[in-house]
Write an enzyme that holds these catalytic residues in place. Structure first.
Site, mmCIF file in Angstrom:
data_model
loop_
_atom_site.group_PDB
_atom_site.id
_atom_site.type_symbol
_atom_site.label_atom_id
_atom_site.label_comp_id
_atom_site.label_asym_id
_atom_site.label_seq_id
_atom_site.Cartn_x
_atom_site.Cartn_y
_atom_site.Cartn_z
ATOM 1 C CG ASP A 33 -0.451 -0.140 2.530
ATOM 2 O OD1 ASP A 33 0.742 -0.494 2.659
ATOM 3 O OD2 ASP A 33 -1.189 0.096 3.490
ATOM 4 N N GLY A 119 -2.297 -5.825 18.745
ATOM 5 C CA GLY A 119 -1.028 -6.474 18.445
ATOM 6 C C GLY A 119 -1.148 -7.738 17.635
ATOM 7 N N GLY A 121 -2.121 -7.808 14.385
ATOM 8 C CA GLY A 121 -2.052 -7.519 12.961
ATOM 9 C C GLY A 121 -3.417 -7.367 12.325
ATOM 10 C CB SER A 125 -3.732 1.463 15.542
ATOM 11 O OG SER A 125 -3.266 0.937 14.315
ATOM 12 C CD GLU A 157 -1.336 3.647 12.641
ATOM 13 O OE1 GLU A 157 -0.674 2.617 12.853
ATOM 14 O OE2 GLU A 157 -2.578 3.653 12.581
ATOM 15 C CG ASP A 169 -4.000 -1.390 8.245
ATOM 16 O OD1 ASP A 169 -4.032 -2.239 7.320
ATOM 17 O OD2 ASP A 169 -3.092 -1.345 9.095
#
Length: 379
Positions: A33, A119, A121, A125, A157, A169
């Protein structure tokens, strides 16, 4: 107690609204990405939920039901990137990014609760960022499109938290549709919802959470991004998206740095794997996607070198037990693997992975089915 009820207990009044944004699992297309490439994520039923009310006094108060500690209070005029506010950096970064873009966000009370494993994956977030951005967009009447929300969440981020992630994401969390995978071109943010009803075909996509926490802020992700950018410069292109998979061998021959060569090989070949996957799905050849997943894992393991012993074992044990294909998903160094499997074999494959982990002395993994869910929404 509901998230709205918890908000009221914290702040003394009911929230103006409650919103949800999902985590995601990426079917194919890893580390592509930020190279303007193709990806194909799908949203998970696991969500970050935010109860939010506006403030007009420049105060931002954030609280998480999932993190020890009380309400974090910040001054919106004093928000500074990389200011060390811990988990609160994610919602605070969104407020900062909105204000940096000229949007009149004058403060808020926020209470968050998430079922997205951290955590693992699975973009916990991004879910926090997108749900905060969507709530503030609604409350302050900003009129943002879903891709605009995703880009602002990514900026939070990148610039505020300090993780140089691509936009996949956040786009998955903001734009995914129930029952579909999101075929996304990260160069122009165009996307197509691809029907992905595995149950109708007697298939299941399993997520194997290795319980090994990964942290993308530790420099390994940034190092690979820098290596990809170095490869693009050496090849005279703006991004590795411009390297044709059919001419990959010629491109690799022009690279003298062995590490950069490996990174370039992974990105260009993984872009091509996304194109192969979308062609297979469009043709109804869903089972044929399995070997493409496993091929992607080999590339992530050997060329990008972002796998881990637990991820490798999950893939090996699943395939040995009869899975159609498997690979690590997400940023790596722990986190999760995905396994495409016949529905009738799902329990046996799950058990085989658990047995292999026990025999290796690893923590027992969590295994659940990835059911394509809806993107961010007001509840």
């Amino acid at each position: 107690m509901s998230v709205a009820g918890e908000f009221a207990a914290l702040y003394g009044a009911r929230p103006e609204g409650v919103w949800a944004a999902p985590g995601r699992v990426n079917l194919i297309g890893e580390y592509t990405d930020f190279n303007d490439g193709f990806v194909m994520p799908l949203a998970l039923p696991h969500t970050a939920v935010a109860a939010v009310s506006r403030r007009t006094d420049g105060v931002l108060r954030v609280h998480s039901a999932d993190v020890d500690g009380g309400v974090v209070q910040l001054d919106v005029d004093s928000l500074e990137p990389r200011s060390g506010t811990g988990w609160a950096a994610y919602p605070a970064g969104v407020v900062w990014a909105l204000r940096e873009a000229g949007h009149p966000v004058t403060g808020a009370d926020v209470h968050l609760a998430s079922t997205v494993p951290t955590g693992a994956g699975l973009s916990s977030s991004a879910a926090l960022e997108v749900v905060t951005a969507l709530a503030l967009d609604d409350l302050f009447g900003l009129g943002l499109s879903r891709p605009e929300i995703a880009v602002l969440a990514q900026r939070a981020e990148n610039a505020f938290v300090g993780v140089p992630c691509g936009v996949m994401d956040q786009m998955a969390s903001a734009c995914a549709a129930e029952g579909h995978a999101l075929f996304l071109d990260t160069r122009d943010l165009s996307y197509r919802q691809v029907p992905f009803d595995l149950a109708a075909r007697g298939l299941r996509l399993l997520v194997v959470d290795t319980r090994v926490k990964h942290a993308l802020g530790d420099g390994a992700y940034a190092e690979r991004r820098a290596g990809c950018e170095a490869g693009a410069r050496a090849l005279g292109v703006r991004t590795l998206r411009e390297v044709d998979a059919a001419r990959l061998s010629d491109a690799l021959a022009r690279l003298s740095d062995e590490t950069v060569r490996r990174y370039v090989r992974h990105v260009v070949s993984d872009n091509h794997r996304v194109e192969r996957t979308i062609a297979l799905l469009d043709a109804g050849e869903v089972r044929a996607v399995g070997p493409v997943l496993t091929e992607g894992h080999v590339s992530l393991r050997d060329d990008l070198r972002v796998s881990s012993p637990e991820l490798d074992l999950a893939v090996e044990a699943a395939n040995a037990a009869g899975a159609l294909g498997a690979r690590m998903t997400g940023g790596g160094f722990g986190g999760s693997a995905i396994v495409l499997v016949e529905e009738a074999a799902a329990e046996a494959v799950s058990a085989a992975v658990g047995k292999a982990f026990a025999e290796a002395g690893f923590t027992v993994p969590g295994v659940f089915a990835a059911i394509p869910a809806a993107g961010a929404r007001r509840l």
